[in-house]
Design a protein around this motif. Structure first.
Motif, PDB file in Angstrom:
ATOM      1  N   VAL A 367       4.237 -14.089  -6.078  1.00 46.54           N
ATOM      2  CA  VAL A 367       3.008 -14.563  -5.439  1.00 46.54           C
ATOM      3  C   VAL A 367       2.175 -15.384  -6.412  1.00 46.54           C
ATOM      4  CG1 VAL A 367       0.817 -13.832  -4.426  1.00 46.54           C
ATOM      5  CG2 VAL A 367       2.934 -12.702  -3.731  1.00 46.54           C
ATOM      6  N   GLU A 368       2.082 -14.928  -7.675  1.00 47.36           N
ATOM      7  CA  GLU A 368       1.342 -15.699  -8.675  1.00 47.36           C
ATOM      8  C   GLU A 368       1.988 -17.067  -8.880  1.00 47.36           C
ATOM      9  OE1 GLU A 368      -1.446 -15.051 -10.004  1.00 47.36           O
ATOM     10  OE2 GLU A 368      -1.727 -12.948  -9.481  1.00 47.36           O
ATOM     11  N   LEU A 369       3.305 -17.108  -8.914  1.00 50.83           N
ATOM     12  CA  LEU A 369       4.025 -18.375  -9.044  1.00 50.83           C
ATOM     13  C   LEU A 369       3.669 -19.319  -7.899  1.00 50.83           C
ATOM     14  CD1 LEU A 369       7.835 -18.709  -9.762  1.00 50.83           C
ATOM     15  CD2 LEU A 369       6.855 -19.802  -7.765  1.00 50.83           C
ATOM     16  N   LEU A 370       3.724 -18.811  -6.678  1.00 52.64           N
ATOM     17  CA  LEU A 370       3.461 -19.646  -5.505  1.00 52.64           C
ATOM     18  C   LEU A 370       2.010 -20.090  -5.429  1.00 52.64           C
ATOM     19  CD1 LEU A 370       5.530 -17.668  -2.831  1.00 52.64           C
ATOM     20  CD2 LEU A 370       6.174 -19.783  -4.001  1.00 52.64           C
ATOM     21  N   SER A 371       1.100 -19.255  -5.951  1.00 52.55           N
ATOM     22  CA  SER A 371      -0.321 -19.578  -5.870  1.00 52.55           C
ATOM     23  C   SER A 371      -0.680 -20.826  -6.653  1.00 52.55           C
ATOM     24  CB  SER A 371      -1.160 -18.395  -6.377  1.00 52.55           C
ATOM     25  OG  SER A 371      -1.009 -17.268  -5.529  1.00 52.55           O
ATOM     26  N   ALA A 372       0.208 -21.259  -7.540  1.00 53.12           N
ATOM     27  CA  ALA A 372      -0.031 -22.487  -8.286  1.00 53.12           C
ATOM     28  C   ALA A 372       0.182 -23.722  -7.421  1.00 53.12           C
ATOM     29  CB  ALA A 372       0.890 -22.548  -9.514  1.00 53.12           C
ATOM     30  N   ALA A 373       0.822 -23.536  -6.249  1.00 51.05           N
ATOM     31  CA  ALA A 373       1.150 -24.697  -5.414  1.00 51.05           C
ATOM     32  C   ALA A 373       0.612 -24.600  -3.989  1.00 51.05           C
ATOM     33  CB  ALA A 373       2.668 -24.888  -5.365  1.00 51.05           C
ATOM     34  N   VAL A 374       0.373 -23.393  -3.493  1.00 49.93           N
ATOM     35  CA  VAL A 374      -0.096 -23.216  -2.121  1.00 49.93           C
ATOM     36  C   VAL A 374      -1.333 -22.344  -2.136  1.00 49.93           C
ATOM     37  CG1 VAL A 374       2.229 -23.479  -1.174  1.00 49.93           C
ATOM     38  CG2 VAL A 374       1.368 -21.198  -1.702  1.00 49.93           C
ATOM     39  N   SER A 375      -1.982 -22.207  -0.996  1.00 52.36           N
ATOM     40  CA  SER A 375      -3.189 -21.390  -0.931  1.00 52.36           C
ATOM     41  C   SER A 375      -2.846 -19.931  -1.196  1.00 52.36           C
ATOM     42  CB  SER A 375      -3.831 -21.522   0.453  1.00 52.36           C
ATOM     43  OG  SER A 375      -3.026 -20.885   1.439  1.00 52.36           O
ATOM     44  N   PRO A 376      -3.810 -19.153  -1.683  1.00 47.31           N
ATOM     45  CA  PRO A 376      -3.543 -17.738  -1.921  1.00 47.31           C
ATOM     46  C   PRO A 376      -3.026 -17.008  -0.681  1.00 47.31           C
ATOM     47  CG  PRO A 376      -5.593 -18.366  -2.985  1.00 47.31           C
ATOM     48  CD  PRO A 376      -5.157 -19.537  -2.158  1.00 47.31           C
ATOM     49  N   ALA A 377      -3.558 -17.339   0.483  1.00 49.65           N
ATOM     50  CA  ALA A 377      -3.116 -16.676   1.712  1.00 49.65           C
ATOM     51  C   ALA A 377      -1.659 -17.014   2.026  1.00 49.65           C
ATOM     52  CB  ALA A 377      -4.017 -17.084   2.880  1.00 49.65           C
ATOM     53  N   THR A 378      -1.294 -18.292   1.848  1.00 48.59           N
ATOM     54  CA  THR A 378       0.087 -18.703   2.092  1.00 48.59           C
ATOM     55  C   THR A 378       1.030 -18.057   1.082  1.00 48.59           C
ATOM     56  OG1 THR A 378      -0.638 -20.826   3.005  1.00 48.59           O
ATOM     57  CG2 THR A 378       1.640 -20.686   2.263  1.00 48.59           C
ATOM     58  N   ALA A 379       0.582 -17.971  -0.176  1.00 47.91           N
ATOM     59  CA  ALA A 379       1.404 -17.347  -1.213  1.00 47.91           C
ATOM     60  C   ALA A 379       1.646 -15.876  -0.892  1.00 47.91           C
ATOM     61  CB  ALA A 379       0.726 -17.493  -2.572  1.00 47.91           C
ATOM     62  N   ARG A 380       0.594 -15.183  -0.460  1.00 45.60           N
ATOM     63  CA  ARG A 380       0.746 -13.763  -0.118  1.00 45.60           C
ATOM     64  C   ARG A 380       1.675 -13.587   1.071  1.00 45.60           C
ATOM     65  NH1 ARG A 380      -4.839 -13.718  -1.238  1.00 45.60           N
ATOM     66  NH2 ARG A 380      -5.302 -13.857   0.993  1.00 45.60           N
ATOM     67  N   GLU A 381       1.522 -14.438   2.077  1.00 48.05           N
ATOM     68  CA  GLU A 381       2.356 -14.326   3.276  1.00 48.05           C
ATOM     69  C   GLU A 381       3.824 -14.583   2.939  1.00 48.05           C
ATOM     70  OE1 GLU A 381       2.660 -16.147   7.834  1.00 48.05           O
ATOM     71  OE2 GLU A 381       1.081 -16.816   6.465  1.00 48.05           O
ATOM     72  N   ALA A 382       4.076 -15.608   2.122  1.00 47.31           N
ATOM     73  CA  ALA A 382       5.459 -15.907   1.740  1.00 47.31           C
ATOM     74  C   ALA A 382       6.021 -14.795   0.856  1.00 47.31           C
ATOM     75  CB  ALA A 382       5.527 -17.252   1.020  1.00 47.31           C
ATOM     76  N   GLY A 383       5.179 -14.266  -0.035  1.00 47.59           N
ATOM     77  CA  GLY A 383       5.636 -13.215  -0.934  1.00 47.59           C
ATOM     78  C   GLY A 383       5.945 -11.911  -0.229  1.00 47.59           C
ATOM     79  N   GLU A 384       5.300 -11.668   0.904  1.00 47.49           N
ATOM     80  CA  GLU A 384       5.523 -10.420   1.637  1.00 47.49           C
ATOM     81  C   GLU A 384       6.958 -10.287   2.145  1.00 47.49           C
ATOM     82  OE1 GLU A 384       2.638 -10.127   4.700  1.00 47.49           O
ATOM     83  OE2 GLU A 384       0.992  -9.598   3.344  1.00 47.49           O
ATOM     84  N   GLY A 385       7.667 -11.402   2.214  1.00 51.06           N
ATOM     85  CA  GLY A 385       9.057 -11.342   2.650  1.00 51.06           C
ATOM     86  C   GLY A 385      10.027 -10.969   1.541  1.00 51.06           C
ATOM     87  N   TRP A 386       9.497 -10.769   0.326  1.00 50.81           N
ATOM     88  CA  TRP A 386      10.343 -10.405  -0.814  1.00 50.81           C
ATOM     89  C   TRP A 386      11.055  -9.088  -0.547  1.00 50.81           C
ATOM     90  CZ3 TRP A 386      10.685  -6.214  -4.097  1.00 50.81           C
ATOM     91  CH2 TRP A 386      11.368  -6.390  -5.308  1.00 50.81           C
ATOM     92  N   GLY A 387      12.385  -9.095  -0.737  1.00 52.71           N
ATOM     93  CA  GLY A 387      13.146  -7.869  -0.570  1.00 52.71           C
ATOM     94  C   GLY A 387      13.783  -7.401  -1.864  1.00 52.71           C
ATOM     95  N   GLY A 388      13.969  -8.321  -2.805  1.00 53.80           N
ATOM     96  CA  GLY A 388      14.574  -8.015  -4.103  1.00 53.80           C
ATOM     97  C   GLY A 388      14.905  -9.325  -4.795  1.00 53.80           C
ATOM     98  N   ASP A 389      15.094  -9.305  -6.098  1.00 50.91           N
ATOM     99  CA  ASP A 389      15.445 -10.541  -6.807  1.00 50.91           C
ATOM    100  C   ASP A 389      16.156 -10.228  -8.108  1.00 50.91           C
ATOM    101  OD1 ASP A 389      13.794 -10.933  -9.382  1.00 50.91           O
ATOM    102  OD2 ASP A 389      12.196 -10.459  -7.967  1.00 50.91           O
ATOM    103  N   ARG A 390      16.698 -11.258  -8.697  1.00 48.33           N
ATOM    104  CA  ARG A 390      17.284 -11.197 -10.033  1.00 48.33           C
ATOM    105  C   ARG A 390      17.176 -12.587 -10.634  1.00 48.33           C
ATOM    106  NH1 ARG A 390      17.788  -6.881 -13.230  1.00 48.33           N
ATOM    107  NH2 ARG A 390      19.337  -7.220 -14.879  1.00 48.33           N
ATOM    108  N   TYR A 391      16.825 -12.642 -11.918  1.00 49.06           N
ATOM    109  CA  TYR A 391      16.751 -13.941 -12.585  1.00 49.06           C
ATOM    110  C   TYR A 391      17.475 -13.882 -13.921  1.00 49.06           C
ATOM    111  CZ  TYR A 391      13.327 -12.391 -16.083  1.00 49.06           C
ATOM    112  OH  TYR A 391      12.708 -11.739 -17.124  1.00 49.06           O
TER     113      TYR A 391
END
Length: 451
Positions: A367-391
């Motif tokens: 969400v912090e990553l996305l907030s650099a490019a989209v609104s905080p609300a959009t970042a939170r909404e997109a981040g809520e779909g997170w199910g798991g990750d690996r980098y």
């Protein structure tokens, strides 16, 4: 009252708690406090000046043990977190006659009173005496500066590179020096998990230092009962952050109970001291994104505690420490923790080059990553779909690249996350986003950093 903490705590989300534990022979990692901040640093606590108590049978640690869980059939829905969690049954609260040992000095009665307050509020006695060192400013800063080296230094460099690759820190700054300066100026106390030892800046227990002592003593008590050190060989920074936030939520809750009983003059003194620390942190020119992440370990921990049943917060904390949150997703959405919604296991992404770092980012940092490019609300909404990750961060000889794969909960989540990360990628020097069958893949590259 909440005191603003040092921005250096931003490092926790990037794996400080986990990275420093990769070597099973590594020293324990302290929980440090800048009001009540948490940044792990190896600190040498071997000191011949430490006073040891000649414990008599009356003052020896009681024959108590950490709480055990009972069978699911006796579970209480008011105090359970996930449905699979069992309630925690505590030992009879037998108190130590001397819960505090002070290095090089007599134990101030007020320090014992603080320890008793922590015991009463958390509902457990200390199992072993806690050694407290009251350290003068110059010596305290030496302890902080001396802690920069070895695994800690390597972890800071890895964190800096990751923050640059996701666009949350600029290139070309002396990140290690910035952290060193911030730490030496703003840390007020730190506790070392597994050693029953904490250090406090200053030779006098002012109201502010007493508040810090309450916070750190809570860490010590929670550590004795539940073990605050992340599992060794655990490179899941997101899970490490969740544990840190839970510990901070517990300590902040106890701290707030203590502050509520202070006089108006004492509260004013505490507020002023905290504001002075905050001004110092802002003057250190930390990026806003890093400051926000640094605050999250406290705000998320506190909100997670607030979401617990009001009738017995201490018992609910015991359950949470026993069945710990697995991710920042569970901190951001306590209902998912209660439902037992665990992260999806994601395999290491396909990559080219030598792996220099690997781990999990989690919903919070996403969400912090996305907030650099989209609104905080959009970042939170997109981040809520997170199910798991690996980098992985890889080096191909000329560039360092982040390769991140995020699994989403639904197809719609995949579309939303891909759109948001696409807008983020457009702002980066060299980044691409693709999606396939519930997975969003992000690749972000920069020239290899030499600083």
């Amino acid at each position: 009252m909440k005191v603003r903490r040092s921005t250096v705590v931003a490092l926790v989300v990037l794996g400080s708690l986990a990275v420093g534990c990769v070597d099973s022979g590594a020293p324990p990692l302290p929980v440090v406090t800048t009001g009540s901040d948490t940044t792990p640093r190896p600190v040498n606590t071997d000191d011949p000046t430490v006073e040891t108590s000649d414990l008599s049978p009356e003052t020896s640690p009681p024959e108590t043990s950490p709480p055990e869980t009972s069978s699911p059939e006796t579970s209480s829905p008011e105090t359970s977190s996930p449905e699979t969690a069992s309630p925690v049954t505590t030992a009879v609260p037998v108190r130590l006659a001397d819960p505090i040992i002070v290095r090089g000095a007599d134990v101030p009665p007020s320090l014992v009173e603080l320890a008793r307050f922590v015991e009463d509020t958390r509902g457990h006695p200390f199992l072993r005496p806690v050694t407290v060192e009251l350290v003068a400013d110059d010596r305290f800063e030496e302890l902080i500066v001396d802690s920069f080296g070895g695994p800690a230094l390597e972890a800071l460099q890895e964190q800096y590179e990751l923050m640059v690759l996701i666009g949350l820190l600029p290139e070309g700054i002396d990140f290690v020096d910035l952290v060193r300066i911030s730490d030496s100026e703003s840390i007020i106390g730190f506790y070392v998990p597994g050693t029953d030892t904490l250090h406090l800046r200053g030779a006098e227990l002012t109201s502010f230092v007493s508040m810090v002592a309450v916070h750190e003593l809570t860490h010590a008590l929670d550590d004795q009962w539940f073990d605050l050190a992340p599992e060794r060989h655990d490179d899941d920074a997101d899970r490490a952050f969740a544990l840190a936030a839970l510990a901070e939520g517990s300590a902040t809750w106890v701290e707030e109970q203590w502050i509520a009983g202070r006089s108006i003059d004492e509260r004013v003194e505490i507020r002023r001291a905290g504001e002075e620390l905050w001004v110092g942190a802002v003057e250190a020119d930390w990026p806003v994104s890093a400051i926000e992440i640094g605050e999250d370990v406290y705000s998320l921990g506190s909100s997670f505690v607030v979401a617990m049943p009001d009738d017995d917060v201490a018992a609910s904390l015991d359950v949470a420490f026993t069945d710990r949150p697995d991710s920042t997703e569970q901190l951001l959405h306590p209902s998912r923790y209660r439902a037992g919604d665990v992260p999806i296991d994601v395999a290491t992404p396909d990559h080219v080059g030598v792996v220099v770092a690997e781990g999990t980012i989690g919903e919070l940092l996403l969400v912090e990553l996305l907030s650099a490019a989209v609104s905080p609300a959009t970042a939170r909404e997109a981040g809520e779909g997170w199910g798991g990750d690996r980098y992985v961060v890889v080096d191909d000889g000329a560039r360092r690249c982040l390769v991140l794969e995020v699994r989403t909960d639904t197809g719609l989540d995949e579309v939303e996350l891909a759109a948001a990360t696409g807008r983020w990628a457009a702002r980066q020097p060299d980044a691409t986003v693709t999606r396939d069958d519930g997975t969003v893949r992000v690749v972000s590259c920069r020239d290899a950093m030499t600083s």
